[in-house]
Design a protein around this motif. Structure first.
Motif, short mmCIF file in Angstrom:
data_model
loop_
_atom_site.label_atom_id
_atom_site.label_comp_id
_atom_site.label_asym_id
_atom_site.label_seq_id
_atom_site.Cartn_x
_atom_site.Cartn_y
_atom_site.Cartn_z
N ALA A 129 -3.02 41.18 16.67
CA ALA A 129 -2.61 39.70 15.99
C ALA A 129 -3.62 38.68 16.92
CB ALA A 129 -1.09 39.48 16.43
N ILE A 130 -3.55 38.93 18.00
CA ILE A 130 -4.34 38.03 18.89
C ILE A 130 -6.02 38.08 18.65
CG2 ILE A 130 -5.20 37.59 21.42
CD1 ILE A 130 -2.60 38.14 22.37
N SER A 131 -6.48 39.29 18.23
CA SER A 131 -7.73 39.43 18.11
C SER A 131 -8.62 38.55 17.13
CB SER A 131 -8.12 40.93 17.74
OG SER A 131 -7.85 40.98 15.99
N VAL A 132 -8.02 37.96 16.22
CA VAL A 132 -8.77 37.02 15.28
C VAL A 132 -9.13 35.57 15.98
CG1 VAL A 132 -6.67 36.04 14.15
CG2 VAL A 132 -8.90 36.51 12.94
N TYR A 133 -8.24 35.42 17.14
CA TYR A 133 -8.54 34.08 17.53
C TYR A 133 -9.94 33.77 18.11
CZ TYR A 133 -3.71 32.61 17.27
OH TYR A 133 -2.37 32.20 16.89
N TYR A 134 -10.71 34.60 18.44
CA TYR A 134 -12.25 34.54 19.01
C TYR A 134 -12.86 33.97 17.71
CZ TYR A 134 -16.92 35.06 19.95
OH TYR A 134 -18.33 34.80 20.15
N ALA A 135 -12.47 34.54 16.45
CA ALA A 135 -13.35 33.84 15.27
C ALA A 135 -12.77 32.40 14.74
CB ALA A 135 -13.00 34.91 14.07
N TYR A 136 -11.44 32.30 15.08
CA TYR A 136 -10.61 31.02 14.55
C TYR A 136 -11.11 29.90 15.73
CZ TYR A 136 -7.50 33.10 11.36
OH TYR A 136 -7.10 33.95 10.17
N GLU A 137 -11.78 30.33 16.62
CA GLU A 137 -12.29 29.24 17.57
C GLU A 137 -13.51 28.49 16.85
OE1 GLU A 137 -13.97 29.21 22.34
OE2 GLU A 137 -14.04 31.17 21.04
N ARG A 138 -14.12 28.90 16.04
CA ARG A 138 -15.26 28.30 15.44
C ARG A 138 -14.72 26.92 15.01
NH1 ARG A 138 -15.58 33.04 12.15
NH2 ARG A 138 -15.03 31.81 10.30
N PRO A 139 -15.39 25.76 15.34
CA PRO A 139 -15.10 24.29 15.11
C PRO A 139 -15.16 23.87 13.50
CG PRO A 139 -17.19 24.23 16.19
CD PRO A 139 -16.69 25.87 15.90
N TRP A 140 -16.16 24.55 12.86
CA TRP A 140 -16.54 24.37 11.40
C TRP A 140 -15.05 24.56 10.57
CZ3 TRP A 140 -20.87 22.09 11.40
CH2 TRP A 140 -21.79 22.61 12.61
N LYS A 141 -14.80 23.71 9.37
CA LYS A 141 -13.86 23.72 8.54
C LYS A 141 -14.30 24.69 7.36
CE LYS A 141 -10.56 21.01 5.73
NZ LYS A 141 -10.48 22.11 4.67
N PRO A 142 -13.28 25.61 6.86
CA PRO A 142 -13.52 26.00 5.80
C PRO A 142 -13.13 25.58 4.58
CG PRO A 142 -11.39 27.00 7.05
CD PRO A 142 -12.06 26.01 7.80
N PHE A 143 -13.72 25.88 3.44
CA PHE A 143 -13.46 25.27 2.45
C PHE A 143 -11.90 25.32 1.89
CE2 PHE A 143 -18.03 25.49 1.93
CZ PHE A 143 -18.13 24.18 1.28
N ASN A 144 -11.38 24.60 1.35
CA ASN A 144 -9.86 24.57 0.83
C ASN A 144 -9.93 25.24 -0.71
OD1 ASN A 144 -8.61 23.28 2.66
ND2 ASN A 144 -8.74 21.24 1.62
N PRO A 145 -9.31 26.44 -0.72
CA PRO A 145 -9.39 27.10 -2.23
C PRO A 145 -9.04 26.29 -3.23
CG PRO A 145 -8.41 28.55 -0.31
CD PRO A 145 -8.37 27.16 0.10
N ILE A 146 -9.78 26.70 -4.30
CA ILE A 146 -9.27 25.99 -5.75
C ILE A 146 -7.97 27.02 -6.16
CG2 ILE A 146 -9.90 25.84 -8.03
CD1 ILE A 146 -11.45 23.95 -6.12
N LEU A 147 -7.14 26.15 -6.62
CA LEU A 147 -6.00 26.71 -7.34
C LEU A 147 -6.34 27.96 -8.24
CD1 LEU A 147 -2.95 26.77 -7.30
CD2 LEU A 147 -3.24 25.29 -9.59
N GLY A 148 -5.79 29.14 -7.94
CA GLY A 148 -6.21 30.41 -8.76
C GLY A 148 -7.36 31.03 -8.15
N GLU A 149 -8.21 30.62 -7.18
CA GLU A 149 -9.18 31.16 -6.43
C GLU A 149 -8.58 32.55 -5.68
OE1 GLU A 149 -12.55 30.34 -2.79
OE2 GLU A 149 -11.65 28.60 -4.04
N THR A 150 -9.49 33.46 -5.46
CA THR A 150 -9.20 34.69 -4.89
C THR A 150 -10.30 35.32 -3.89
OG1 THR A 150 -10.06 35.98 -6.82
CG2 THR A 150 -7.67 35.51 -6.96
#
Length: 458
Positions: A129-150
């Motif tokens: 569960a903790i292992s992903v926090y290294y990746a989440y440290e990135r300051p860039w914002k991901p795109f918000n998904p479009i409704l129905g996006e997969t």
């Protein structure tokens, strides 16, 4: 970290972390672009002048004041989907893809499933569960998904992963992953609070992991996240607070305290906690840093390491690319590639988004215009639905009657409906088995055809 008013073994834990909880942050005393008192800190530990550090944000000096004037009216508000943000702060990835990044170290869940020791099993699961926090440290914002996006992912440790944007207002995503050892299910509804030069992100969600061998069901509740220096200063991310992993089958629990970043980065990344049995007795202590490694050690009833025992490392972050533009890991690049895409990729897949792809190629202007175009079409589709008194229905997840209570609000639960397995079996049966080029598929998460949307616009 949770405590017990009756004392006992928890007193040792309280003493252990009491000093951790006293922290403060540096502030800017000078005026920066017409804004006073903004928090600025160098989390990497250097003692640079605060005003100089504050000028290292993403925005050009001439853009800061205008952007601040646009954003300051939202202070105290949830800005999850109400503000159109400039593409320059984005990374070429969506929130659905970020959900999949938790699968990088999924071998830890495989180990948890195979482990006979119930407490060591919790160690493996919580370190995953903790292992992903290294990746989440990135300051860039991901795109918000479009409704129905997969987003679909295969070809990684035998895992099949699927996520879908199931709601736009409020923004909600659901995901399902599975291999021979575990199933993973999440319903996520982010809630934010804009504070000026920072934003608090509250993970209103429910995450469940089932270990197949034992049938154990795990529930995960992460701490909130704070994004610092959005406009002024170098953007950085922290997640102070408790991460709780509960074995709903046995009552065992892991509570990990993420230490907040103090003066000049002191204490940043540090994590300490314990595995407790159902009677709330500590059995194993865990310690490490969420951006690099985690270790465990047997402990006594007071939480102190057992004599003669030693720390054993469970997880360490993998090597990462040097000088990567978006600070991506090798796995993040893998997620963005078609190497992890199945044959017959759904046309609603995040990889196919034209704004994401343009940003990946460095075409900022095109990325911005494509982002605006898709957001306009999403709003137009909403008008069509309202005019027809229709509701959006996700394809791969179904809204249940369950409502989960979280520390930050109630959450409606979507469950994986099994239709994806039928779809995938049909695709595989119709294909030759050879890998095909999927880069030319047109992104299409849309509910209505263009003529319906155009008619509504007119």
């Amino acid at each position: 970290m949770a405590s017990n008013a009756n004392g006992g073994f928890f007193s040792a834990i309280s003493n252990r972390i009491s000093s951790i909880r006293s922290w403060s942050s540096a502030t800017v005393s000078s005026m920066l672009g017409g804004v006073e008192g903004l928090e600025v800190i160098n989390p990497e530990g250097g003692q640079e002048d605060a005003e100089s550090e504050a000028l290292k944000g993403r925005f050009k000096q001439e853009d800061r004041e205008s952007y601040w004037k646009m954003m300051h009216k939202y202070i105290g508000s949830d800005v999850t989907s109400m503000v159109t943000l400039p593409v320059l702060i984005f990374e070429p990835m969506t929130m659905l893809q970020r959900m999949a990044e938790l699968m990088e170290y999924a071998h830890l869940l495989d180990l948890a499933d195979q482990c006979e020791d119930p407490y060591l099993r919790m160690v493996y699961a919580s370190c995953w569960a903790i292992s992903v926090y290294y990746a989440y440290e990135r300051p860039w914002k991901p795109f918000n998904p479009i409704l129905g996006e997969t987003y679909e992912m295969v070809n990684h440790s035998g895992i099949t992963f699927l996520a879908e944007q199931v709601s736009h207002h409020p923004p909600m995503s659901s995901g399902h992953a599975e291999n021979e050892h575990f199933t993973y299910d999440i319903t996520s509804k982010l809630k934010t609070k804009f504070l000026g030069n920072s934003v608090d992100v509250y993970p209103v969600g429910r995450t469940r992991v089932v270990l197949k061998k034992s049938g154990v069901v795990l529930d995960l509740v992460p701490p909130p996240t704070k994004v610092h220096n959005l406009i002024f200063g170098r953007t950085w991310i922290d997640s102070p607070g408790d991460y709780v992993v509960t074995n709903l089958t046995t009552g065992d629990k892991v509570i990990l305290y993420f230490q907040p970043c103090g003066w000049f980065g002191s204490g940043r990344y540090e994590v300490d906690g314990y595995v407790y049995n159902k009677d709330e007795e500590p059995k194993l202590l865990l310690t490490g840093k969420w951006n690099s490694f985690m270790s465990y050690q047997p402990c006594d009833s007071e939480g102190e390491p057992l004599a003669g025992s030693e720390l054993k490392e469970v997880w360490r972050v993998a090597d990462v690319p040097k000088n990567d533009k978006f600070q991506y890991t090798h796995f993040a690049h893998k997620i963005n590639s078609f190497d992890t895409a199945p044959n017959g990729l759904l046309p609603s897949d995040s990889r196919l988004r034209p704004d994401r792809y343009a940003l990946e190629k460095g075409e900022m202007s095109k990325a911005g215009s494509e982002k605006s175009r898709m957001e306009d079409k999403q709003r137009a589709e909403k008008k069509v639905r309202e005019s027809r008194s229709e509701k959006f229905t996700p394809k791969w997840f179904t809204l249940t009657e369950d409502v989960s209570t979280t520390p930050w609000g109630d959450l409606e639960i979507y469950e994986f409906n099994g239709k994806y397995a039928e779809h995938r079996a049909k695709v595989e049966a119709e294909s030759s088995g050879d890998r095909v080029d999927q880069t030319g598929i047109t992104f299409n998460p849309w509910q209505y055809d263009d003529s319906s949307v155009q008619a509504a616009a007119e």
